[in-house]
Write a protein that holds these residues in place. Structure first.
Motif, PDB file in Angstrom:
ATOM      1  N   ARG A 157       0.834  -1.209   0.000  1.00 16.41           N
ATOM      2  CA  ARG A 157       0.000   0.000   0.000  1.00 16.41           C
ATOM      3  C   ARG A 157       0.867   1.257   0.000  1.00 16.41           C
ATOM      4  N   GLN A 158       1.955   1.229   0.756  1.00 11.35           N
ATOM      5  CA  GLN A 158       2.848   2.387   0.790  1.00 11.35           C
ATOM      6  C   GLN A 158       3.544   2.576  -0.553  1.00 11.35           C
ATOM      7  N   ARG A 160       2.447   1.584  -3.467  1.00 11.65           N
ATOM      8  CA  ARG A 160       1.416   2.015  -4.415  1.00 11.65           C
ATOM      9  C   ARG A 160       1.140   3.513  -4.257  1.00 11.65           C
ATOM     10  N   ALA A 161       1.071   3.984  -3.013  1.00 14.35           N
ATOM     11  CA  ALA A 161       0.863   5.402  -2.753  1.00 14.35           C
ATOM     12  C   ALA A 161       2.048   6.230  -3.238  1.00 14.35           C
ATOM     13  N   ASP A 164       1.722   6.572  -6.924  1.00 18.09           N
ATOM     14  CA  ASP A 164       0.654   7.537  -7.215  1.00 18.09           C
ATOM     15  C   ASP A 164       1.156   8.966  -7.022  1.00 18.09           C
ATOM     16  N   TRP A 165       1.990   9.170  -6.013  1.00 19.20           N
ATOM     17  CA  TRP A 165       2.557  10.502  -5.766  1.00 19.20           C
ATOM     18  C   TRP A 165       3.429  10.930  -6.943  1.00 19.20           C
ATOM     19  N   LEU A 194       2.365   9.534   3.698  1.00 22.55           N
ATOM     20  CA  LEU A 194       2.298   8.100   3.946  1.00 22.55           C
ATOM     21  C   LEU A 194       2.212   7.762   5.430  1.00 22.55           C
TER      22      LEU A 194
END
Length: 395
Positions: A157-158, A160-161, A164-165, A194
């Motif tokens: 999840r981190q 992926r974030a 996205d950033w 995050l």
């Protein structure tokens, strides 16, 4: 440094100093050693194609875990080539400095991507080497369980974030430092975005003193959120961000070329693809962690808590005691007293687990229970450690 090369370097530095040329001697020696060891090319022999081979093949396959920036490598090599030609030392079968520079400029854009892809290939090769053993122990349906474990992990999840950033920047990119690291403003932005204070709290909680061992061995540690440290000056000062950025680039989720970062990952379409991606990400995480902890201790945790390996749920104390028993002789050889063995091994194992606690390799409770993903990674990691516990695939 090779004694034969030392006089050449000495003359090079004198020549470059008189002309005001700058170069990185350590980087030059590293490149020359790679060529000599793997391609049997002397320092003055640079035939056409050898620059591309060095940058696009040799560094990704045999270079250091953190490869140099292509621009820095090429700039240093250009000074060296011009020195060889002007001093009459260049092998007659070599291309001219101008031709070598042109070749390097064509290859520099591919070097970073090739080095990033090498980590994915390494992990996939490790997975393939262990596939037969894994298939004997894990039903095919567990591939789906392993993929689900990874997709549900905090680590993914981190990452992926983070991707996205990067994609949210101008034209889907972010401008970073020329060396490929983030600017400190970006580090702080990601720290807050995050919510990495909790991960850092877990990381620091595991860095306990010897007299704190009993409290640290609680199966469910008490973790405090850590605030941003104004004293952090570079990306490496902030392990939470450094780990994610390093893994994303190394595993091929992002590419950084000439200070421009962009996402390059196409998400897998099936469970097997997700498991292969998971192994690449976890392998690169292990590379980042290799200087922080014992990866052999991590293997022991994964094996003892995984049912396919004949293990099962275990307390943290049981895991530490098993690790102490396995390394007791080595600890005594190092002069560590028997009474200190629990403290030393306890720190190593607990610290290592903290670095992977967000990867969903196990589930914590009163006992620690391994996951399907944990066993898959155990087969890869154990196959990649050499006899000394150093990460690097065995031949």
């Amino acid at each position: 440094m090779d004694p034969v090369l030392q006089p050449v370097i000495d003359d090079l530095l004198v020549w470059a100093g008189r002309r005001g040329h700058q170069l990185d001697v350590d980087l030059l020696v590293q490149a020359l050693d790679l060529r000599l060891l793997h391609d049997d090319l002397g320092d003055n022999h640079w035939p056409a194609g050898s620059v591309r081979q060095l940058m696009v093949e040799r560094y990704p396959a045999s270079g250091p875990v953190e490869p140099p920036a292509a621009e820095e490598l090429l700039a240093t090599l250009e000074v060296f080539w011009r020195f060889l030609r002007s001093d009459g030392r260049m092998n007659v079968r070599s291309a001219s400095p101008a031709e070598l520079v042109a070749e390097g400029r064509k290859a520099r854009g591919r070097m970073a991507k090739a080095c990033q892809e090498a980590a994915m290939v390494t992990a996939r090769r490790a997975l393939a080497e262990q596939e037969q053993a894994r298939d004997r122990l894990i039903p095919a349906s567990d591939v789906r369980a392993s993929a689900a474990d990874f997709r549900a992990s905090g680590l993914w999840r981190q990452l992926r974030a983070l991707m996205d950033w990067v994609a949210a920047g101008p034209e889907g990119t972010r401008q970073v430092l020329p060396v490929g690291d983030l600017e400190m403003g970006q580090v702080r932005e990601l720290w807050e975005l995050l919510d990495l204070g909790v991960w850092t709290g877990r990381f620091r909680a595991a860095d306990f003193d010897a007299d704190e061992v009993p409290a640290a061995l609680a199966s469910v540690p008490v973790v405090s959120r850590v605030a941003w440290d104004e004293g952090w000056a570079v990306q490496a000062d902030c392990p939470a961000v450094d780990r994610l950025w390093w893994v994303a680039v190394r595993a091929g989720l992002l590419t950084v070329v000439e200070g421009t970062a962009r996402g390059v990952l196409d998400e897998p379409s099936d469970a097997q693809g997700w498991v292969e991606l998971a192994m690449a990400v976890l392998y690169c995480t292990a590379e980042w962690c290799a200087y922080e902890t014992s990866l052999e201790a991590l293997c022991l945790v994964l094996m003892m808590t995984s049912e396919p390996a004949g293990g099962g749920p275990a307390t943290l104390r049981e895991l530490v005691q098993a690790w102490v028993d396995s390394v007791r002789a080595d600890l005594l050889d190092l002069g560590i007293a028997e009474t200190s063995a629990l403290d030393e091994a306890g720190w190593d194992l607990v610290h290592g687990m903290a670095l992977f606690d967000d990867a969903n390799l196990w589930r914590r409770g009163h006992r620690i229970e391994g996951t399907a993903l944990g066993w898959d990674f155990c087969t890869v990691l154990s196959g990649a450690l050499d006899d000394n516990g150093v990460l690097g695939l065995q031949e």
